[in-house]
Enzyme design. Sequence first.
Site, PDB file in Angstrom:
ATOM      1  N   ARG A 396      14.314 -49.977  -4.200  1.00 46.35           N
ATOM      2  CA  ARG A 396      13.749 -50.816  -5.270  1.00 46.35           C
ATOM      3  C   ARG A 396      12.232 -50.748  -5.244  1.00 46.35           C
ATOM      4  O   ARG A 396      11.589 -50.650  -6.290  1.00 46.35           O
ATOM      5  CB  ARG A 396      14.222 -52.266  -5.145  1.00 46.35           C
ATOM      6  CG  ARG A 396      13.772 -53.112  -6.345  1.00 46.35           C
ATOM      7  CD  ARG A 396      14.200 -54.573  -6.240  1.00 46.35           C
ATOM      8  NE  ARG A 396      13.976 -55.268  -7.502  1.00 46.35           N
ATOM      9  CZ  ARG A 396      12.833 -55.839  -7.872  1.00 46.35           C
ATOM     10  NH1 ARG A 396      11.784 -55.798  -7.064  1.00 46.35           N
ATOM     11  NH2 ARG A 396      12.720 -56.440  -9.034  1.00 46.35           N
ATOM     12  N   CYS A 397      11.646 -50.806  -4.053  1.00 46.15           N
ATOM     13  CA  CYS A 397      10.184 -50.743  -3.940  1.00 46.15           C
ATOM     14  C   CYS A 397       9.634 -49.432  -4.504  1.00 46.15           C
ATOM     15  O   CYS A 397       8.519 -49.405  -5.027  1.00 46.15           O
ATOM     16  CB  CYS A 397       9.763 -50.856  -2.476  1.00 46.15           C
ATOM     17  SG  CYS A 397      10.119 -52.433  -1.696  1.00 46.15           S
ATOM     18  N   MET A 398      10.406 -48.349  -4.399  1.00 38.71           N
ATOM     19  CA  MET A 398       9.919 -47.029  -4.793  1.00 38.71           C
ATOM     20  C   MET A 398      10.142 -46.727  -6.271  1.00 38.71           C
ATOM     21  O   MET A 398       9.916 -45.594  -6.698  1.00 38.71           O
ATOM     22  CB  MET A 398      10.603 -45.949  -3.955  1.00 38.71           C
ATOM     23  CG  MET A 398      10.184 -45.955  -2.508  1.00 38.71           C
ATOM     24  SD  MET A 398      10.734 -44.474  -1.635  1.00 38.71           S
ATOM     25  CE  MET A 398      12.501 -44.592  -1.839  1.00 38.71           C
TER      26      MET A 398
END
Length: 407
Positions: A396-398
């Site tokens: 999700r962060c990426m």
Amino acid sequence: MPAINVKSEIMPLKKVMLHRPGGELLNLTPDTLEQLLFDDIPFLEVAQQEHDAFAQILRDEGVEVVYLEDLMAEVLENSPELREPFIDQIIHEAGVRSERYQVLIKEYLCSCCSNAKELVLKTMAGVNRQELGGAPKNSLADLIDTNTKLYLPPMPNLYFTRDPFACIGNGVSINRMYSFTRNRETIYGDYIFKYHPDYKQTPEWYKRIYTFHIEGGDILNINEHTLAIGVSQRTEPEAIDRIARDIFDSGQSSIDTILAFEIPKSRAFMHLDTVFTQVDYDKFTIHPAIMGPLSVYEMTPAAGGEVHVKLLRDDLEHILTKYVGHQVELLPCGAGDRIAADREQWNDGSNTLCVRPGTIVVYSRNNVTNDFLYKKGLNVLEMPSSELSRGRGGPRCMSMPFVREDA
């Protein structure tokens, strides 16, 4: 459909923006790790292979993948007059105060980059003293500084595209980052949403020039009416006050409720998406340590452009059930085993990217959590992660979704 359309965390993902890690990771050194928010130095070649595998998983699922570096290069190609102010801004916000080195760095960037994409990638990678090469040693700074000194620091956290800006409904929040190290990352988003022909009409819910910090990992689209934002180590309550007013007053958003979740201000709970992430209509992955009663503030529009704030003191399951609209199930990282949870939470076991309801991208290394999610009926798409995970961020962060189907 508008260029930006993100009204949930789970509906079918149609378009996503990534950044393929590049030369910025080569400018990480043991002495700069803490300053640049890393715990270790990733091996770039393998990190790129892992990132390419991530992008291919998404393409295989029918998702269009675009890259931050390409969008920014397109801005400069379409508007060459922006090239010089862009370079000046990058240098100024890097903290280069010596007029002499401002000139040297600008001359170097203009001479070493034959096209817009090379320039963009070089501003991301950084510039060290040795690259400036022929600068005469006629000052004390020249004689004392080493060849390894970075005059233009790298931006190694850029492959976590979730944080510099956040897509909310049909608009975007151009964030002010918590760390000086990361604040320059938002320059690219600012140019893209001001000047790129596909995105320049996008409403802005927050501007990078605002005073208070907010990061995209703290922003979750629950549905078209409800937004969740974490009050965390990296997002301040004053920023949530401001974004709430801007959204409610805009007349361009369907959001009528913002939930501000107060979470511990520590790196283990860095962002709200390390605490919980929606993976299906009725399922959320969670950090096991967040099961107890929470302080959540319900923010709704009030008369005269004001915002009404109400404290809700309840557990996560009840709060999510109320605002999602039906009973939800919480799936703890590590399947409830505390040692496995601590280990796999460190590697973002609950930070998943939902491609469509029940189909999620996860790091392969979190095998206890992944097996648990599989047994819960989820379609688990595993990506390699030995090097990317060193940056302390998950799938999700990426990723920054640009378009999801509406419910």
